[in-house]
Design a protein around this motif. Sequence first.
Motif, PDB file in Angstrom:
ATOM      1  N   LYS A   1      15.249  31.043  66.090  1.00 36.73           N
ATOM      2  CA  LYS A   1      16.456  32.126  66.933  1.00 36.73           C
ATOM      3  C   LYS A   1      15.738  32.393  68.708  1.00 36.73           C
ATOM      4  N   ASP A   2      14.792  32.223  68.360  1.00 38.09           N
ATOM      5  CA  ASP A   2      14.291  32.753  70.193  1.00 38.09           C
ATOM      6  C   ASP A   2      13.747  30.963  71.174  1.00 38.09           C
ATOM      7  N   LEU A   3      14.258  30.102  70.187  1.00 40.42           N
ATOM      8  CA  LEU A   3      14.074  28.710  71.125  1.00 40.42           C
ATOM      9  C   LEU A   3      14.952  28.289  72.114  1.00 40.42           C
ATOM     10  N   PRO A   4      16.318  28.778  72.100  1.00 40.12           N
ATOM     11  CA  PRO A   4      17.227  28.631  73.096  1.00 40.12           C
ATOM     12  C   PRO A   4      17.002  29.196  74.593  1.00 40.12           C
ATOM     13  N   VAL A   5      16.433  30.688  74.455  1.00 42.98           N
ATOM     14  CA  VAL A   5      16.368  31.160  75.471  1.00 42.98           C
ATOM     15  C   VAL A   5      15.417  30.930  76.401  1.00 42.98           C
ATOM     16  N   ALA A   6      14.066  30.209  75.645  1.00 42.61           N
ATOM     17  CA  ALA A   6      12.758  29.756  75.555  1.00 42.61           C
ATOM     18  C   ALA A   6      13.221  28.530  76.196  1.00 42.61           C
ATOM     19  N   ALA A   7      13.769  27.868  76.079  1.00 40.35           N
ATOM     20  CA  ALA A   7      14.015  26.458  76.396  1.00 40.35           C
ATOM     21  C   ALA A   7      14.272  26.493  77.692  1.00 40.35           C
ATOM     22  N   LYS A   8      15.568  27.615  77.960  1.00 42.24           N
ATOM     23  CA  LYS A   8      15.953  27.615  79.209  1.00 42.24           C
ATOM     24  C   LYS A   8      15.641  27.771  80.216  1.00 42.24           C
ATOM     25  N   ILE A   9      14.270  28.873  79.826  1.00 46.48           N
ATOM     26  CA  ILE A   9      13.983  29.635  81.049  1.00 46.48           C
ATOM     27  C   ILE A   9      12.945  28.259  81.307  1.00 46.48           C
ATOM     28  N   LEU A  10      12.355  27.422  80.604  1.00 46.00           N
ATOM     29  CA  LEU A  10      11.467  26.651  80.997  1.00 46.00           C
ATOM     30  C   LEU A  10      11.945  25.095  82.060  1.00 46.00           C
ATOM     31  N   ILE A  11      13.320  25.013  81.492  1.00 48.86           N
ATOM     32  CA  ILE A  11      14.416  24.243  82.580  1.00 48.86           C
ATOM     33  C   ILE A  11      14.552  25.552  83.572  1.00 48.86           C
ATOM     34  N   GLU A  12      14.592  26.633  84.133  1.00 42.15           N
ATOM     35  CA  GLU A  12      15.608  27.619  85.025  1.00 42.15           C
ATOM     36  C   GLU A  12      14.521  27.578  85.908  1.00 42.15           C
ATOM     37  N   GLU A  13      12.941  28.185  85.737  1.00 38.14           N
ATOM     38  CA  GLU A  13      12.519  28.841  86.334  1.00 38.14           C
ATOM     39  C   GLU A  13      10.787  28.321  86.012  1.00 38.14           C
ATOM     40  N   GLU A  14      11.307  26.905  85.432  1.00 41.25           N
ATOM     41  CA  GLU A  14       9.466  26.547  85.676  1.00 41.25           C
ATOM     42  C   GLU A  14       9.790  25.305  85.729  1.00 41.25           C
ATOM     43  N   ASP A  15      10.884  24.772  86.251  1.00 36.09           N
ATOM     44  CA  ASP A  15      11.501  23.640  86.412  1.00 36.09           C
ATOM     45  C   ASP A  15      10.735  22.209  85.602  1.00 36.09           C
ATOM     46  N   CYS A  16      11.245  22.157  84.721  1.00 39.05           N
ATOM     47  CA  CYS A  16      11.010  20.858  83.156  1.00 39.05           C
ATOM     48  C   CYS A  16      11.830  20.081  83.307  1.00 39.05           C
ATOM     49  N   ASP A  17      11.534  18.897  83.624  1.00 46.53           N
ATOM     50  CA  ASP A  17      12.415  18.069  84.033  1.00 46.53           C
ATOM     51  C   ASP A  17      13.017  18.244  82.094  1.00 46.53           C
ATOM     52  N   ILE A  18      12.425  18.070  81.200  1.00 50.59           N
ATOM     53  CA  ILE A  18      12.512  17.665  79.622  1.00 50.59           C
ATOM     54  C   ILE A  18      12.208  19.106  78.692  1.00 50.59           C
ATOM     55  N   VAL A  19      12.484  19.182  77.886  1.00 48.90           N
ATOM     56  CA  VAL A  19      11.725  20.388  76.984  1.00 48.90           C
ATOM     57  C   VAL A  19      11.774  19.609  75.327  1.00 48.90           C
ATOM     58  N   MET A  20      11.053  20.091  74.486  1.00 45.52           N
ATOM     59  CA  MET A  20      10.998  20.287  73.466  1.00 45.52           C
ATOM     60  C   MET A  20      10.688  21.126  72.405  1.00 45.52           C
ATOM     61  N   ALA A  21      11.453  21.411  71.623  1.00 42.71           N
ATOM     62  CA  ALA A  21      12.038  22.891  71.306  1.00 42.71           C
ATOM     63  C   ALA A  21      11.575  22.360  69.553  1.00 42.71           C
ATOM     64  N   LEU A  22      10.064  23.287  69.435  1.00 39.92           N
ATOM     65  CA  LEU A  22       9.736  23.462  68.315  1.00 39.92           C
ATOM     66  C   LEU A  22       9.688  23.508  66.888  1.00 39.92           C
ATOM     67  N   GLY A  23      10.132  23.648  65.917  1.00 37.80           N
ATOM     68  CA  GLY A  23      10.593  25.077  64.925  1.00 37.80           C
ATOM     69  C   GLY A  23      10.562  24.349  63.417  1.00 37.80           C
ATOM     70  N   MET A  24      10.215  25.254  62.668  1.00 38.07           N
ATOM     71  CA  MET A  24      10.624  25.045  61.212  1.00 38.07           C
ATOM     72  C   MET A  24      10.721  26.175  60.464  1.00 38.07           C
ATOM     73  N   PRO A  25      12.338  25.992  59.956  1.00 36.85           N
ATOM     74  CA  PRO A  25      12.422  27.312  59.451  1.00 36.85           C
ATOM     75  C   PRO A  25      12.609  27.071  57.824  1.00 36.85           C
ATOM     76  N   GLY A  26      12.654  28.378  57.723  1.00 38.85           N
ATOM     77  CA  GLY A  26      12.469  28.153  55.954  1.00 38.85           C
ATOM     78  C   GLY A  26      13.593  27.372  55.210  1.00 38.85           C
ATOM     79  N   GLY A  27      13.174  27.720  54.186  1.00 36.87           N
ATOM     80  CA  GLY A  27      14.036  26.884  52.647  1.00 36.87           C
ATOM     81  C   GLY A  27      15.518  27.718  52.866  1.00 36.87           C
ATOM     82  N   GLU A  28      15.243  28.878  52.756  1.00 40.80           N
ATOM     83  CA  GLU A  28      16.692  30.183  51.818  1.00 40.80           C
ATOM     84  C   GLU A  28      17.809  29.515  52.840  1.00 40.80           C
ATOM     85  N   LYS A  29      19.219  30.317  52.135  1.00 37.59           N
ATOM     86  CA  LYS A  29      19.751  29.619  52.606  1.00 37.59           C
ATOM     87  C   LYS A  29      20.312  30.551  54.219  1.00 37.59           C
ATOM     88  N   ILE A  30      19.814  31.785  53.978  1.00 36.67           N
ATOM     89  CA  ILE A  30      20.209  32.272  55.121  1.00 36.67           C
ATOM     90  C   ILE A  30      19.116  31.268  56.894  1.00 36.67           C
TER      91      ILE A  30
END
Length: 154
Positions: A43-72
């Motif tokens: 859930k923290d990835l969207p703002v991190a990716a946006k910061i990489l684009i807007e403040e670090e001038d990234c041309d593209i971003v990879m957002a990598l994560g491993m959500p757990g297996g529970e319903k939540i």
Amino acid sequence: MSKRVGICSTTFARFDMATAAIKQIKKQVDGVKFIESYVPGVKDLPVAAKILIEEEDCDIVMALGMPGGEKIDKLCAHEASTGLIQAQLMTNTHILEVFVHEDEGKDEKDLKQLAYNRATQHADNLVKMLFKPKALKKEAGMGIREGRENKGPL
């Protein structure tokens, strides 16, 4: 001018997909500048990716994560995915979502292999998107997927 690639990953992930992705990209192209960001969970990835684009001038971003297996965890992954889509639309920049759900693996060995495959295959997609866009046209309609066996064309 070299391309700037943002890599954001989570501490909740049980495999270092960021390192696998960076190594895969480096095998194929020189001169890429990697800007890395690490956050606790998906859930923290969207703002991190946006910061990489807007403040670090990234041309593209990879957002990598491993959500757990529970319903939540499924709900949290959906919310994170929605946030990543919104960040793409707000910035007109691609963010490659690379999620491996913990319950996708048959066992820990399979889960580790899946995480590696998905990270490196999405890294291949990133290289195509930035440097070889005609390669994607050739793959259109081929049922290609990342992490597991391709489905193939109809």
